[in-house]
Design an enzyme around this catalytic site. Sequence first.
Site: not given
Lengths: 105, 164
Positions: A104-105
């Site tokens: 997600c990053i």
Amino acid sequence: MSTQTILDQEISFDDEGFMTDHTQWSPELAAELAKANGLEELTDRHFLVIDFMRKTFIETGSGPTIRRLTKQSGVPTKELYALFPGAPAKKAALIAGIKKPVGCI
Amino acid sequence: MKSEPIKKVSIVVSKGSLDGIYPGLIMANGARMEGMEANLFFTFFGLYGILKKYQDKIRIATVGNPAMRVPDAKGFPLPTLLGALPGMSAFATSMMMKEMDKLDIPPVGEFIEMISDAGGKIYACKATVDMFHLSQEDFVPQMDKVLTVGDFYELSAGGEIIFT
């Protein structure tokens, strides 16, 4: 899954357009993939990112997060977004011939 | 029928705990990674996420957090009285930050910088700025502007508003 003939080579892609076999990749192929994704020219800075993504993928089985990419490749966040406009991690992965980045990053 | 892709998000961060601030940052950064326009609007205690002196002192609440378990996410529920012991919140925070670091989730200050460099916009809520008696120098340099709620709605036009 689909295949396309690029530079006289049969290249296989997944449903989202990511190459399924990174060993089929070459810098010449990258230039073609870049054009297909709206990038006219690949500079040394593009290849710095692409090479780092490939290296991480081959070592870990997944592309790097943007944080790791910017910290370790020496290409800052701002420049990364300028080099690969739109969705940088995805676009760079498309061109680097690796799978879609997970995380997600 | 294929749905229209989201082009723009405006995310309101209203809580000042670790789990109040991070989701908004992760969503804003994720939006930029997907090529969407992203606005972050910090209000009430959420504002601590962009206050220079305090943004890296954000902690997880060990009291009033009935989902909190020890020693890990599948452990025993932490009794409120134990959660109130001095140092519990700091300890739980450092444990969680270690896990987040493994996932490459940066500390708040670095995360705000990353979102700003990625082209995300950082705004502070005027009502809270006045209420807390804050001025420009209290904020990190990435804070673009102090906005009224009216300004916020105006710049959110045509996008999704997410309240966290």
